[in-house]
Write a protein that holds these residues in place. Structure first.
Motif, PDB file in Angstrom:
ATOM      1  N   ASP A  29       0.802  -1.220   0.000  1.00  0.00           N
ATOM      2  CA  ASP A  29       0.000   0.000   0.000  1.00  0.00           C
ATOM      3  C   ASP A  29       0.840   1.279   0.000  1.00  0.00           C
ATOM      4  O   ASP A  29       0.295   2.378  -0.147  1.00  0.00           O
ATOM      5  CB  ASP A  29      -0.923   0.015   1.222  1.00  0.00           C
ATOM      6  CG  ASP A  29      -1.950  -1.115   1.185  1.00  0.00           C
ATOM      7  OD1 ASP A  29      -2.321  -1.518   0.060  1.00  0.00           O
ATOM      8  OD2 ASP A  29      -2.341  -1.596   2.258  1.00  0.00           O
ATOM      9  N   ALA A  30       2.142   1.136   0.179  1.00  0.00           N
ATOM     10  CA  ALA A  30       3.014   2.318   0.201  1.00  0.00           C
ATOM     11  C   ALA A  30       3.228   2.842  -1.218  1.00  0.00           C
ATOM     12  O   ALA A  30       3.201   2.083  -2.190  1.00  0.00           O
ATOM     13  CB  ALA A  30       4.354   1.960   0.831  1.00  0.00           C
ATOM     14  N   PRO A  31       3.455   4.155  -1.382  1.00  0.00           N
ATOM     15  CA  PRO A  31       3.797   4.676  -2.715  1.00  0.00           C
ATOM     16  C   PRO A  31       5.052   3.991  -3.242  1.00  0.00           C
ATOM     17  O   PRO A  31       5.918   3.571  -2.472  1.00  0.00           O
ATOM     18  CB  PRO A  31       4.044   6.168  -2.449  1.00  0.00           C
ATOM     19  CG  PRO A  31       3.310   6.467  -1.180  1.00  0.00           C
ATOM     20  CD  PRO A  31       3.382   5.207  -0.360  1.00  0.00           C
ATOM     21  N   LEU A  32       5.128   3.874  -4.546  1.00  0.00           N
ATOM     22  CA  LEU A  32       6.250   3.194  -5.191  1.00  0.00           C
ATOM     23  C   LEU A  32       7.136   4.206  -5.898  1.00  0.00           C
ATOM     24  O   LEU A  32       6.657   4.987  -6.733  1.00  0.00           O
ATOM     25  CB  LEU A  32       5.742   2.170  -6.194  1.00  0.00           C
ATOM     26  CG  LEU A  32       6.825   1.441  -7.008  1.00  0.00           C
ATOM     27  CD1 LEU A  32       7.665   0.535  -6.107  1.00  0.00           C
ATOM     28  CD2 LEU A  32       6.203   0.651  -8.146  1.00  0.00           C
ATOM     29  N   LEU A  33       8.432   4.193  -5.586  1.00  0.00           N
ATOM     30  CA  LEU A  33       9.418   4.980  -6.319  1.00  0.00           C
ATOM     31  C   LEU A  33      10.062   4.079  -7.371  1.00  0.00           C
ATOM     32  O   LEU A  33      10.621   3.030  -7.025  1.00  0.00           O
ATOM     33  CB  LEU A  33      10.491   5.517  -5.377  1.00  0.00           C
ATOM     34  CG  LEU A  33      10.060   6.520  -4.302  1.00  0.00           C
ATOM     35  CD1 LEU A  33      11.227   6.815  -3.363  1.00  0.00           C
ATOM     36  CD2 LEU A  33       9.563   7.805  -4.942  1.00  0.00           C
ATOM     37  N   VAL A  34       9.981   4.464  -8.641  1.00  0.00           N
ATOM     38  CA  VAL A  34      10.637   3.725  -9.720  1.00  0.00           C
ATOM     39  C   VAL A  34      11.900   4.487 -10.093  1.00  0.00           C
ATOM     40  O   VAL A  34      11.837   5.633 -10.545  1.00  0.00           O
ATOM     41  CB  VAL A  34       9.723   3.574 -10.943  1.00  0.00           C
ATOM     42  CG1 VAL A  34      10.455   2.868 -12.084  1.00  0.00           C
ATOM     43  CG2 VAL A  34       8.458   2.795 -10.567  1.00  0.00           C
ATOM     44  N   PHE A  35      13.053   3.859  -9.882  1.00  0.00           N
ATOM     45  CA  PHE A  35      14.347   4.519 -10.075  1.00  0.00           C
ATOM     46  C   PHE A  35      14.852   4.298 -11.500  1.00  0.00           C
ATOM     47  O   PHE A  35      15.011   3.164 -11.949  1.00  0.00           O
ATOM     48  CB  PHE A  35      15.360   3.986  -9.062  1.00  0.00           C
ATOM     49  CG  PHE A  35      15.074   4.403  -7.642  1.00  0.00           C
ATOM     50  CD1 PHE A  35      15.654   5.546  -7.116  1.00  0.00           C
ATOM     51  CD2 PHE A  35      14.205   3.664  -6.847  1.00  0.00           C
ATOM     52  CE1 PHE A  35      15.380   5.940  -5.810  1.00  0.00           C
ATOM     53  CE2 PHE A  35      13.930   4.048  -5.543  1.00  0.00           C
ATOM     54  CZ  PHE A  35      14.516   5.191  -5.023  1.00  0.00           C
ATOM     55  N   LEU A  36      15.136   5.411 -12.181  1.00  0.00           N
ATOM     56  CA  LEU A  36      15.612   5.406 -13.566  1.00  0.00           C
ATOM     57  C   LEU A  36      17.042   5.957 -13.580  1.00  0.00           C
ATOM     58  O   LEU A  36      17.270   7.126 -13.266  1.00  0.00           O
ATOM     59  CB  LEU A  36      14.707   6.272 -14.437  1.00  0.00           C
ATOM     60  CG  LEU A  36      13.211   5.910 -14.392  1.00  0.00           C
ATOM     61  CD1 LEU A  36      12.380   7.004 -15.039  1.00  0.00           C
ATOM     62  CD2 LEU A  36      12.962   4.583 -15.066  1.00  0.00           C
ATOM     63  N   HIS A  37      17.993   5.114 -13.945  1.00  0.00           N
ATOM     64  CA  HIS A  37      19.411   5.459 -13.776  1.00  0.00           C
ATOM     65  C   HIS A  37      19.935   6.401 -14.857  1.00  0.00           C
ATOM     66  O   HIS A  37      19.298   6.657 -15.876  1.00  0.00           O
ATOM     67  CB  HIS A  37      20.255   4.184 -13.707  1.00  0.00           C
ATOM     68  CG  HIS A  37      20.210   3.332 -14.947  1.00  0.00           C
ATOM     69  ND1 HIS A  37      20.832   3.680 -16.121  1.00  0.00           N
ATOM     70  CD2 HIS A  37      19.624   2.123 -15.175  1.00  0.00           C
ATOM     71  CE1 HIS A  37      20.648   2.743 -17.023  1.00  0.00           C
ATOM     72  NE2 HIS A  37      19.905   1.779 -16.483  1.00  0.00           N
ATOM     73  N   GLU A  38      21.133   6.877 -14.616  1.00  0.00           N
ATOM     74  CA  GLU A  38      21.833   7.792 -15.517  1.00  0.00           C
ATOM     75  C   GLU A  38      22.314   7.085 -16.778  1.00  0.00           C
ATOM     76  O   GLU A  38      22.136   5.884 -16.955  1.00  0.00           O
ATOM     77  CB  GLU A  38      23.038   8.389 -14.778  1.00  0.00           C
ATOM     78  CG  GLU A  38      24.064   7.324 -14.377  1.00  0.00           C
ATOM     79  CD  GLU A  38      25.189   7.893 -13.543  1.00  0.00           C
ATOM     80  OE1 GLU A  38      25.880   8.782 -14.056  1.00  0.00           O
ATOM     81  OE2 GLU A  38      25.375   7.437 -12.405  1.00  0.00           O
TER      82      GLU A  38
END
Length: 268
Positions: A29-38
């Motif tokens: 149920d927590a917000p999801l951070l989607v990490f997009l790399h350099e």
């Protein structure tokens, strides 16, 4: 982080294997951070920053390596990425990957967190007409090519050819040439010099936090100032004594700002 997994997606007639890992996946149920790399990044090159940010913010995390990077399917030796490679990642690869791993931004709060080229991809995705992101956080994004960017990219090409940079990148990429030349060649392509994301950014309707280091060797404050001029709900963080990688140069300041931004009321 959970152990690295692999997802298979189809893209332009090829089946690609995408390396990824979850952070706190047991909190659905927590917000999801989607990490997009350099442009030279990968899952491993984020090190422990995503886990630190998720722990401080109470968010879940999803970290993946784009095709050509990390342990994902390498770029073919004869493959030269086209000038619209960022758009293809945002409009084709990212949605296909999220669908494969069961993430739908229309039914759960998903925030894109992009660094450098990953920040550009996040902005393009957020500017899509049907997008449903809860927000976008970008560090050192590129909206257009600046002279300082191209000078630094030419210099790192010389370093790759003459120093131990290739060996150092091999710790993070199964095929360092795939990662390096895929990124470097397209940025130095004459057709890429006119690239601009300003129109895409003008279509963004979700909240944005944009972060830039004062000493960034790949871009100036004109990049994030251009976002603020086009997005109604945009917060800026300009960091002194910080280069192109705020998560390494000023991690505490970045985490504090992100947590504050996540907790603040949004105007859109």
């Amino acid at each position: 982080m959970s152990p690295v997994q692999f997802a298979a997606i189809g893209h332009r007639g090829r089946e690609l294997s995408i390396e990824y890992t979850w952070i706190d996946a047991e909190a659905p149920d927590a917000p999801l951070l989607v990490f997009l790399h350099e442009g030279l990044g990968s899952v491993a090159m984020w090190r422990d920053f995503p886990a630190q940010l998720c722990a401080a913010s109470g968010c879940r995390g999803l970290v993946y390596s784009r095709p050509g990077y990390g342990r994902s399917t390498p770029r073919r030796a004869d493959e030269r990425w086209p000038p619209d490679f960022l758009e293809r990642q945002a409009r084709e690869v990212l949605p296909a990957f999220l669908d494969t791993v069961g993430i739908d931004p229309r039914t759960q709060p998903v925030i894109l967190f992009g660094h450098s080229d990953g920040g550009s991809i996040a902005l393009i995705a957020a500017g899509e007409p049907a997008s449903a992101w809860a927000g976008v956080i970008v560090m050192a994004p590129h909206l257009f090519a600046e002279d300082v960017s191209l000078i630094s990219i030419r210099a790192i090409r010389d370093s790759y050819r003459s120093s131990d940079l290739r060996g150092r990148l091999a710790r993070f990429h199964d095929d360092p040439d795939s990662a390096f030349y895929g990124w470097n060649d397209v940025w130095l392509d004459a057709d890429f010099a006119t690239f601009s994301l300003e129109a895409a950014v003008s279509r963004i309707r979700c909240p944005v936090l944009a972060i830039q280091g004062v000493d960034d060797e790949y871009g100036t404050m004109a990049q994030i100032d251009a976002i603020a001029a086009r997005v109604a709900d945009c917060s800026l963080l300009k960091l002194a004594a910080c280069g192109h990688s705020p998560q390494r140069d000023q991690p505490e300041a970045v985490i504090t700002a992100v947590v504050r931004w996540l907790q603040a009321p949004k105007s859109v």
